[in-house]
Design an enzyme around this catalytic site. Structure first.
Site, mmCIF file in Angstrom:
data_model
loop_
_atom_site.group_PDB
_atom_site.id
_atom_site.type_symbol
_atom_site.label_atom_id
_atom_site.label_comp_id
_atom_site.label_asym_id
_atom_site.label_seq_id
_atom_site.Cartn_x
_atom_site.Cartn_y
_atom_site.Cartn_z
ATOM 1 N N ASP A 1 0.804 -1.221 0.000
ATOM 2 C CA ASP A 1 0.000 0.000 0.000
ATOM 3 C C ASP A 1 0.839 1.273 0.000
ATOM 4 O O ASP A 1 2.054 1.231 0.200
ATOM 5 C CB ASP A 1 -0.961 -0.005 1.208
ATOM 6 N N ASN B 1 -7.864 -3.025 14.389
ATOM 7 C CA ASN B 1 -9.252 -3.315 13.982
ATOM 8 C C ASN B 1 -9.305 -4.477 12.983
ATOM 9 O O ASN B 1 -10.323 -4.709 12.347
ATOM 10 C CB ASN B 1 -9.914 -2.068 13.366
ATOM 11 N N HIS C 1 -7.403 -4.775 10.224
ATOM 12 C CA HIS C 1 -7.123 -4.486 8.813
ATOM 13 C C HIS C 1 -5.828 -5.151 8.365
ATOM 14 O O HIS C 1 -4.907 -5.351 9.148
ATOM 15 C CB HIS C 1 -7.165 -2.985 8.499
ATOM 16 N N GLU D 1 -9.846 -1.977 5.272
ATOM 17 C CA GLU D 1 -10.523 -1.703 6.527
ATOM 18 C C GLU D 1 -11.751 -2.605 6.683
ATOM 19 O O GLU D 1 -12.190 -3.231 5.712
ATOM 20 C CB GLU D 1 -10.960 -0.224 6.543
HETATM 21 N N1 LIG Z 1 -1.031 -0.223 6.292
HETATM 22 C C1 LIG Z 1 -0.351 -0.667 7.460
HETATM 23 C C2 LIG Z 1 -0.507 -2.147 7.606
HETATM 24 O O1 LIG Z 1 0.146 -2.799 6.535
HETATM 25 C C3 LIG Z 1 0.057 -2.547 8.952
HETATM 26 O O2 LIG Z 1 0.135 -3.939 9.054
HETATM 27 C C4 LIG Z 1 -0.849 -2.057 10.037
HETATM 28 C C5 LIG Z 1 -0.304 -2.251 11.434
HETATM 29 O O3 LIG Z 1 0.669 -1.321 11.743
HETATM 30 P P1 LIG Z 1 1.758 -1.505 12.856
HETATM 31 O O4 LIG Z 1 2.653 -2.597 12.379
HETATM 32 O O5 LIG Z 1 2.480 -0.196 12.936
HETATM 33 O O6 LIG Z 1 1.053 -1.858 14.095
HETATM 34 O O7 LIG Z 1 -1.254 -0.742 9.817
HETATM 35 C C6 LIG Z 1 -0.705 0.054 8.777
HETATM 36 O O8 LIG Z 1 -1.618 1.059 8.659
#
Ligand SMILES: N[C@@H]1[C@@H](O)[C@H](O)[C@@H](COP(=O)(O)O)O[C@@H]1O
Length: 245
Positions: free
Chosen positions: A67, A134, A136, A141
Protein backbone atom coordinates in the site's frame (compact mmCIF):
# COMPACT_ATOMS: atom_id res chain seq x y z
CA UNK A 1 -3.13 -21.62 9.82
CA UNK A 2 0.21 -22.50 11.40
CA UNK A 3 0.72 -20.56 14.62
CA UNK A 4 4.10 -19.96 16.15
CA UNK A 5 4.10 -18.22 19.52
CA UNK A 6 7.43 -16.58 20.34
CA UNK A 7 8.73 -14.67 23.33
CA UNK A 8 8.88 -11.12 22.07
CA UNK A 9 9.25 -8.69 19.18
CA UNK A 10 12.93 -9.58 18.62
CA UNK A 11 12.20 -13.27 18.35
CA UNK A 12 9.21 -12.66 16.06
CA UNK A 13 11.40 -10.53 13.81
CA UNK A 14 14.21 -13.08 13.72
CA UNK A 15 11.82 -15.94 12.93
CA UNK A 16 10.18 -13.93 10.16
CA UNK A 17 13.53 -13.05 8.60
CA UNK A 18 14.67 -16.70 8.77
CA UNK A 19 11.42 -17.76 7.08
CA UNK A 20 12.06 -15.31 4.23
CA UNK A 21 15.76 -16.22 3.96
CA UNK A 22 14.96 -19.94 3.74
CA UNK A 23 12.48 -19.33 0.93
CA UNK A 24 14.89 -17.05 -0.95
CA UNK A 25 17.64 -19.68 -0.71
CA UNK A 26 15.26 -22.23 -2.22
CA UNK A 27 14.13 -19.81 -4.91
CA UNK A 28 16.49 -16.86 -5.52
CA UNK A 29 14.00 -15.39 -8.03
CA UNK A 30 11.24 -15.19 -5.48
CA UNK A 31 8.52 -12.53 -5.49
CA UNK A 32 8.10 -11.00 -2.07
CA UNK A 33 5.13 -8.96 -0.86
CA UNK A 34 6.18 -6.37 1.70
CA UNK A 35 4.40 -4.43 4.42
CA UNK A 36 5.00 -1.21 6.32
CA UNK A 37 4.21 -0.06 9.85
CA UNK A 38 6.12 -0.77 13.04
CA UNK A 39 5.67 -4.55 12.92
CA UNK A 40 8.05 -5.49 10.07
CA UNK A 41 10.84 -3.09 11.06
CA UNK A 42 12.72 -5.72 13.07
CA UNK A 43 12.32 -8.25 10.26
CA UNK A 44 13.87 -5.78 7.83
CA UNK A 45 16.72 -5.16 10.27
CA UNK A 46 17.44 -8.92 10.37
CA UNK A 47 17.17 -9.23 6.57
CA UNK A 48 19.70 -6.40 6.21
CA UNK A 49 21.97 -8.11 8.74
CA UNK A 50 21.74 -11.39 6.81
CA UNK A 51 22.65 -9.59 3.61
CA UNK A 52 25.59 -7.83 5.26
CA UNK A 53 26.99 -10.63 7.36
CA UNK A 54 25.95 -13.81 5.57
CA UNK A 55 25.87 -12.43 2.05
CA UNK A 56 22.19 -13.29 1.54
CA UNK A 57 21.52 -12.37 -2.07
CA UNK A 58 18.28 -10.61 -3.03
CA UNK A 59 19.46 -9.31 -6.40
CA UNK A 60 16.96 -11.47 -8.30
CA UNK A 61 14.08 -11.01 -5.86
CA UNK A 62 11.12 -8.83 -6.92
CA UNK A 63 9.16 -7.01 -4.23
CA UNK A 64 5.63 -5.63 -4.15
CA UNK A 65 4.45 -3.35 -1.38
CA UNK A 66 0.91 -3.64 -0.12
CA UNK A 67 0.00 0.00 0.00
CA UNK A 68 0.80 3.70 -0.19
CA UNK A 69 -0.88 6.83 1.13
CA UNK A 70 -2.79 8.92 -1.41
CA UNK A 71 -1.42 12.39 -1.98
CA UNK A 72 2.03 12.08 -0.43
CA UNK A 73 4.89 12.63 -2.86
CA UNK A 74 7.25 9.64 -3.07
CA UNK A 75 10.04 11.59 -1.38
CA UNK A 76 7.79 12.81 1.46
CA UNK A 77 9.37 11.60 4.69
CA UNK A 78 6.19 9.76 5.72
CA UNK A 79 5.38 8.12 2.40
CA UNK A 80 5.75 4.36 2.28
CA UNK A 81 8.25 4.88 -0.57
CA UNK A 82 10.49 6.73 1.90
CA UNK A 83 9.78 4.19 4.63
CA UNK A 84 10.88 1.28 2.44
CA UNK A 85 13.90 3.16 1.17
CA UNK A 86 15.03 3.99 4.67
CA UNK A 87 14.38 0.67 6.37
CA UNK A 88 15.12 -1.87 3.64
CA UNK A 89 15.88 -0.84 0.08
CA UNK A 90 18.89 1.33 0.97
CA UNK A 91 20.32 -1.60 2.94
CA UNK A 92 19.49 -4.56 0.70
CA UNK A 93 19.64 -4.38 -3.09
CA UNK A 94 16.63 -6.13 -4.66
CA UNK A 95 16.11 -6.94 -8.33
CA UNK A 96 12.93 -4.92 -8.77
CA UNK A 97 10.76 -3.12 -6.23
CA UNK A 98 7.19 -1.94 -6.76
CA UNK A 99 5.03 0.32 -4.58
CA UNK A 100 1.71 1.86 -5.67
CA UNK A 101 1.98 5.49 -6.76
CA UNK A 102 -0.19 7.46 -4.34
CA UNK A 103 0.16 10.67 -6.31
CA UNK A 104 -0.93 9.28 -9.68
CA UNK A 105 -3.14 11.73 -11.58
CA UNK A 106 -5.61 8.92 -12.24
CA UNK A 107 -5.77 6.76 -9.12
CA UNK A 108 -8.23 4.26 -10.61
CA UNK A 109 -5.88 3.71 -13.52
CA UNK A 110 -2.96 3.28 -11.09
CA UNK A 111 -4.88 0.61 -9.16
CA UNK A 112 -5.68 -1.33 -12.32
CA UNK A 113 -2.07 -1.07 -13.51
CA UNK A 114 -0.72 -2.25 -10.13
CA UNK A 115 -3.04 -5.25 -10.06
CA UNK A 116 -1.94 -6.15 -13.60
CA UNK A 117 1.68 -5.88 -12.55
CA UNK A 118 1.09 -8.25 -9.63
CA UNK A 119 -0.56 -10.71 -12.02
CA UNK A 120 2.27 -10.41 -14.53
CA UNK A 121 5.21 -10.65 -12.11
CA UNK A 122 3.59 -12.52 -9.30
CA UNK A 123 1.61 -13.45 -7.47
CA UNK A 124 3.96 -13.06 -4.50
CA UNK A 125 5.53 -16.30 -3.31
CA UNK A 126 5.43 -14.85 0.20
CA UNK A 127 3.26 -11.98 1.39
CA UNK A 128 4.38 -10.41 4.63
CA UNK A 129 1.50 -8.90 6.63
CA UNK A 130 0.95 -6.97 9.82
CA UNK A 131 -2.47 -6.56 11.34
CA UNK A 132 -4.25 -3.38 12.40
CA UNK A 133 -5.89 -3.36 15.81
CA UNK A 134 -9.25 -3.31 13.98
CA UNK A 135 -8.15 -6.34 11.95
CA UNK A 136 -7.12 -4.49 8.81
CA UNK A 137 -4.59 -6.06 6.48
CA UNK A 138 -2.76 -3.82 4.03
CA UNK A 139 -5.15 -0.91 4.28
CA UNK A 140 -8.26 -3.04 3.83
CA UNK A 141 -10.52 -1.70 6.53
CA UNK A 142 -13.52 -3.49 8.12
CA UNK A 143 -16.14 -4.08 5.44
CA UNK A 144 -13.65 -4.47 2.58
CA UNK A 145 -14.64 -7.23 0.18
CA UNK A 146 -12.73 -10.51 0.54
CA UNK A 147 -12.55 -10.58 -3.27
CA UNK A 148 -11.27 -7.01 -3.65
CA UNK A 149 -8.40 -6.08 -5.93
CA UNK A 150 -6.06 -3.07 -5.66
CA UNK A 151 -8.19 -0.02 -4.89
CA UNK A 152 -8.38 3.30 -3.07
CA UNK A 153 -9.50 2.85 0.53
CA UNK A 154 -10.76 5.50 2.94
CA UNK A 155 -8.86 5.01 6.17
CA UNK A 156 -10.78 4.29 9.37
CA UNK A 157 -10.39 6.96 12.03
CA UNK A 158 -8.85 4.32 14.36
CA UNK A 159 -6.24 3.56 11.70
CA UNK A 160 -5.42 7.24 11.23
CA UNK A 161 -5.10 7.58 14.98
CA UNK A 162 -2.85 4.51 15.25
CA UNK A 163 -0.61 5.80 12.45
CA UNK A 164 -0.49 9.36 13.81
CA UNK A 165 2.61 8.33 15.76
CA UNK A 166 4.55 8.41 12.49
CA UNK A 167 3.40 11.95 11.60
CA UNK A 168 4.04 15.37 13.17
CA UNK A 169 0.35 15.68 14.06
CA UNK A 170 -2.79 13.49 13.70
CA UNK A 171 -4.26 15.82 11.03
CA UNK A 172 -1.25 15.11 8.83
CA UNK A 173 -2.22 11.43 8.39
CA UNK A 174 -3.69 11.08 4.89
CA UNK A 175 -7.35 10.13 4.65
CA UNK A 176 -6.95 7.65 1.81
CA UNK A 177 -4.53 5.02 0.60
CA UNK A 178 -4.05 2.74 -2.38
CA UNK A 179 -3.99 -0.83 -1.13
CA UNK A 180 -3.79 -4.27 -2.61
CA UNK A 181 -7.21 -5.78 -2.04
CA UNK A 182 -7.89 -8.80 0.11
CA UNK A 183 -8.46 -10.81 -3.08
CA UNK A 184 -5.02 -9.71 -4.36
CA UNK A 185 -3.42 -10.69 -1.03
CA UNK A 186 -5.07 -14.10 -1.05
CA UNK A 187 -3.48 -14.91 -4.41
CA UNK A 188 -0.04 -15.09 -2.73
CA UNK A 189 1.39 -18.59 -2.39
CA UNK A 190 2.37 -18.20 1.27
CA UNK A 191 1.27 -15.59 3.77
CA UNK A 192 3.40 -14.63 6.76
CA UNK A 193 1.38 -12.70 9.32
CA UNK A 194 3.19 -10.99 12.20
CA UNK A 195 1.78 -9.56 15.41
CA UNK A 196 3.50 -8.21 18.47
CA UNK A 197 2.53 -6.45 21.68
CA UNK A 198 -0.56 -5.97 23.82
CA UNK A 199 -1.96 -3.51 21.27
CA UNK A 200 -2.62 -6.48 18.97
CA UNK A 201 -3.99 -8.87 21.57
CA UNK A 202 -7.65 -8.20 20.85
CA UNK A 203 -7.21 -8.51 17.09
CA UNK A 204 -5.32 -11.81 17.49
CA UNK A 205 -7.96 -13.17 19.85
CA UNK A 206 -10.67 -12.33 17.36
CA UNK A 207 -8.66 -13.82 14.49
CA UNK A 208 -8.11 -17.07 16.36
CA UNK A 209 -11.83 -17.47 16.95
CA UNK A 210 -11.83 -18.52 13.34
CA UNK A 211 -15.04 -16.77 12.31
CA UNK A 212 -14.89 -15.39 8.79
CA UNK A 213 -16.54 -12.02 8.59
CA UNK A 214 -15.95 -9.01 6.32
CA UNK A 215 -16.20 -6.76 9.39
CA UNK A 216 -12.85 -8.27 10.39
CA UNK A 217 -10.56 -8.23 7.31
CA UNK A 218 -7.84 -10.53 8.68
CA UNK A 219 -10.37 -13.35 8.99
CA UNK A 220 -10.20 -13.64 5.18
CA UNK A 221 -6.91 -15.43 5.77
CA UNK A 222 -8.93 -18.54 6.63
CA UNK A 223 -9.66 -18.71 2.89
CA UNK A 224 -5.94 -19.34 2.33
CA UNK A 225 -4.26 -22.70 2.74
CA UNK A 226 -0.75 -21.56 3.59
CA UNK A 227 -0.73 -18.93 6.33
CA UNK A 228 1.90 -18.79 9.06
CA UNK A 229 1.20 -16.53 12.02
CA UNK A 230 4.21 -15.57 14.11
CA UNK A 231 2.91 -13.90 17.22
CA UNK A 232 4.61 -12.89 20.46
CA UNK A 233 3.33 -13.73 23.91
CA UNK A 234 1.81 -10.32 24.52
CA UNK A 235 -0.18 -10.30 21.30
CA UNK A 236 -1.18 -13.95 21.72
CA UNK A 237 -2.26 -13.47 25.32
CA UNK A 238 -2.90 -16.06 27.93
CA UNK A 239 -5.57 -18.65 27.44
CA UNK A 240 -6.05 -18.26 23.70
CA UNK A 241 -6.68 -21.70 22.34
CA UNK A 242 -5.25 -22.88 19.04
CA UNK A 243 -8.69 -22.99 17.50
CA UNK A 244 -7.19 -22.62 14.06
CA UNK A 245 -5.29 -25.49 12.49
N1 LIG B 1 -1.03 -0.22 6.29
C1 LIG B 1 -0.35 -0.67 7.46
C2 LIG B 1 -0.51 -2.15 7.61
O1 LIG B 1 0.15 -2.80 6.53
C3 LIG B 1 0.06 -2.55 8.95
O2 LIG B 1 0.13 -3.94 9.05
C4 LIG B 1 -0.85 -2.06 10.04
C5 LIG B 1 -0.30 -2.25 11.43
O3 LIG B 1 0.67 -1.32 11.74
P1 LIG B 1 1.76 -1.50 12.86
O4 LIG B 1 2.65 -2.60 12.38
O5 LIG B 1 2.48 -0.20 12.94
O6 LIG B 1 1.05 -1.86 14.10
O7 LIG B 1 -1.25 -0.74 9.82
C6 LIG B 1 -0.70 0.05 8.78
O8 LIG B 1 -1.62 1.06 8.66
Amino acid sequence: MKIKVVKDYEEMSREAALFIEKNVRENPQLTLGLATGGTPLGTYRFLAQGHRERKMDYSRVTTFNLDEYVGLPKNHEHSYHSFMQKHLFSLVPFGRTYIPNGEAADLEEECIAYERLIEKEGPPDIQLLGIGSNGHIGFNEPGASFEGETHVETLAETTRKANARFFPSPEDVPKEAITMGIGSILKSRKILLLASGLRKNEAIRRLLKGEMDESFPASALYHHENVTLIVDEEAYGKGVEDIAE
